[in-house]
Scaffold this active site. Structure first.
Site, PDB file in Angstrom:
ATOM      1  N   HIS A   1       0.924  -1.100   0.097  1.00  0.00           N
ATOM      2  CA  HIS A   1       0.064  -0.145   0.016  1.00  0.00           C
ATOM      3  C   HIS A   1       1.022   1.306   0.079  1.00  0.00           C
ATOM      4  CE1 HIS A   1      -4.258   1.916   1.556  1.00  0.00           C
ATOM      5  NE2 HIS A   1      -3.285   2.744   0.875  1.00  0.00           N
TER       6      HIS A   1
ATOM      7  N   ALA B   1      -8.967  10.805   1.833  1.00  0.00           N
ATOM      8  CA  ALA B   1      -8.701  11.652   0.966  1.00  0.00           C
ATOM      9  C   ALA B   1      -8.930  11.129  -0.466  1.00  0.00           C
ATOM     10  CB  ALA B   1      -6.991  11.970   0.927  1.00  0.00           C
ATOM     11  N   GLN B   2      -9.765  10.309  -0.459  1.00  0.00           N
ATOM     12  CA  GLN B   2     -10.483   9.897  -2.034  1.00  0.00           C
ATOM     13  C   GLN B   2     -11.463  11.082  -2.448  1.00  0.00           C
ATOM     14  OE1 GLN B   2      -9.382   7.130  -3.385  1.00  0.00           O
ATOM     15  NE2 GLN B   2      -8.006   6.446  -1.689  1.00  0.00           N
TER      16      GLN B   2
ATOM     17  N   HIS C   1      -5.472  -0.321   5.706  1.00  0.00           N
ATOM     18  CA  HIS C   1      -5.227   0.416   6.928  1.00  0.00           C
ATOM     19  C   HIS C   1      -6.144   0.632   7.970  1.00  0.00           C
ATOM     20  CE1 HIS C   1      -7.440   3.375   4.896  1.00  0.00           C
ATOM     21  NE2 HIS C   1      -6.391   3.850   4.104  1.00  0.00           N
TER      22      HIS C   1
ATOM     23  N   ASN D   1      -7.812   3.191  10.260  1.00  0.00           N
ATOM     24  CA  ASN D   1      -8.089   4.538   9.580  1.00  0.00           C
ATOM     25  C   ASN D   1      -9.265   4.374   8.633  1.00  0.00           C
ATOM     26  OD1 ASN D   1      -4.671   4.446  10.181  1.00  0.00           O
ATOM     27  ND2 ASN D   1      -5.905   6.216  10.713  1.00  0.00           N
TER      28      ASN D   1
ATOM     29  N   ASP E   1       3.329   4.760  11.897  1.00  0.00           N
ATOM     30  CA  ASP E   1       4.245   5.582  11.763  1.00  0.00           C
ATOM     31  C   ASP E   1       3.995   6.640  13.249  1.00  0.00           C
ATOM     32  OD1 ASP E   1       1.486   6.677  11.500  1.00  0.00           O
ATOM     33  OD2 ASP E   1       2.021   8.283   9.728  1.00  0.00           O
TER      34      ASP E   1
ATOM     35  N   ASP F   1       1.562   3.423   3.268  1.00  0.00           N
ATOM     36  CA  ASP F   1       0.378   4.354   2.742  1.00  0.00           C
ATOM     37  C   ASP F   1       1.164   5.614   2.463  1.00  0.00           C
ATOM     38  OD1 ASP F   1      -2.154   5.334   1.671  1.00  0.00           O
ATOM     39  OD2 ASP F   1      -2.838   5.587   3.583  1.00  0.00           O
TER      40      ASP F   1
ATOM     41  N   GLY G   1      -2.807  10.277   3.630  1.00  0.00           N
ATOM     42  CA  GLY G   1      -1.645   9.422   3.533  1.00  0.00           C
ATOM     43  C   GLY G   1      -0.691   9.699   4.470  1.00  0.00           C
TER      44      GLY G   1
END
Length: 384
Positions: free
Chosen positions: A60, A140-141, A213, A216, A245, A271, A306
């Site tokens: 990803h 964010a799509q 993910h 999320n 992260d 991602d 992302g």
């Protein structure tokens, strides 16, 4: 013959010292140090006590180093292929964004052309993240191009698409799942407001699937509405992507996922977007402006967009946060995606006869010292 000496070899279930990894395009043999003579090899890498691990497989990833999978200039994938070995990634599934059907078809064609190329991280195929997702959790799509799952979108690129993200609540035709299985395309559940029952209906109807993910872009866990999070954590049929992260997923939530899913149920991903490896500043994702500050990438409205994470850091973070062993964590970034993508006979572990995708990590901070792909040294920190 080539060899890596004086490293700590991270094998499937143990860390081995005092052994040499010998390879050409494939791994030839792992031998005790006392059986090795320098004259046996034409090329030698001294790991200097670093960890020697199988190459990471990122299933990803949208972009890095200023490039994005959706870029139309034709150079983005090559830029990514050249940049990723410095992060320990030896192969990846190029991940698309929800855009127009024409734009996505163009991206899939470019991915097709990049598959099989040598000389950098290898492109394994495409992860279609959208357009088959929920508007409520689109992240964010781009909302204007969302669509109901329809295999006719995928059929011309069935040789390219390896993973497709689907929100269970927008899936009206269950034949879509069968079509994906028949073409060895892995269904990943995500960007979803689905109930626990809606998720389990899909899980029970088929075999293995992924959760895109985990935590999320999905309804949060609630004790009366466990949703996709609850189903993914409880069902052994669901393998969960995690962005470790320490921003997208709290360390405690990472540890919880490990305790419930174990070694085999987690796949570490980044991602990452084009801002990865670029530092702070303005960037872009899916046609939307993204602002990166202190390593956090967000849309103008504050939505996480992302990540800027790199895989070697993700692996280290999860090792620290989860309490898992190093062989377990390395498997989550190598063996697990290889198995689920049907590639474990060639990739994902340091075994004789497998492709020589090997990474040497500094034993203190996990920065990448050398990366070998298909037997060729493609990254050496000393040559930067």
């Amino acid at each position: 013959m080539k060899a890596i000496i004086d490293g700590l070899l991270v094998l499937s279930n143990e860390i081995v010292t005092g052994h040499i990894l010998m390879y050409e395009k494939d791994i030839w043999k792992i031998v005790p140090r006392h059986q090795f003579r320098a004259g046996m090899c034409t090329e030698l890498i001294d790991a200097n006590g670093g960890f020697v691990v199988p190459g990471f497989i990122n299933e990803h990833i949208h972009g890095c180093a200023g490039a994005d999978v959706m870029d139309e200039d034709g150079q983005a994938l090559e830029t990514m292929r050249k940049a990723l070995p410095a992060t320990g990634v030896t192969s990846f599934v190029a991940t698309t964004m929800t855009q127009s059907k024409e734009a996505m078809a163009g991206a899939l064609e470019r991915i097709r052309q990049a598959m099989g190329k040598q000389g950098g991280a290898q492109v394994l195929g495409a992860h279609l993240e959208g357009p088959f997702v929920s508007e409520a959790y689109k992240g964010a799509q781009a909302a204007g191009h969302l669509a109901a799952p329809d295999f006719s979108w995928i059929a011309p690129y069935a040789d390219v698409v390896k993973i497709v993200t689907v929100a269970p609540e927008v899936l009206k035709n269950k034949d879509f799942l069968k079509d994906c299985r028949d073409h060895q395309i892995l269904v990943s559940l995500g960007h979803s407001a689905a109930t626990y029952e809606e998720v389990m209906e899909i899980v029970d109807a088929g075999g293995l699937c992924h959760a895109t993910h985990l935590y999320n872009a999905m309804a949060p866990f609630h004790h009366r509405q466990p949703g996709l999070v609850g189903a993914a954590l409880l069902s052994p049929k669901v393998h969960c992507e995690l962005i470790c992260d320490n921003l997208h997923v709290h360390p405690a939530a990472q540890k919880l996922a490990y305790q419930l899913k174990g070694r085999d149920g987690i796949i570490l991903v980044t991602d990452s977007m084009r801002a990865c490896l670029q530092g702070d500043g303005e960037s872009e994702l899916g046609g939307q402006a993204v602002y990166v500050k202190d390593g956090q990438a967000r849309l103008a409205d504050g939505t996480l967009a992302g990540s800027t994470a790199v895989m070697n850091q993700v692996v280290l973070n999860f090792l620290i946060n989860s309490g898992a062993s190093l062989p377990d964590v390395v498997a989550m970034a190598s063996a697990n995606p290889a198995k689920d993508l049907g590639l474990y006979d060639r990739l994902g572990s340091l075994e004789e006869g497998k492709q020589a995708d090997v990474v040497v990590l500094d034993s203190n901070d996990f920065h990448v010292k050398q990366t070998v792909i298909a037997g060729e040294l493609v990254y050496d920190e000393l040559a930067k």
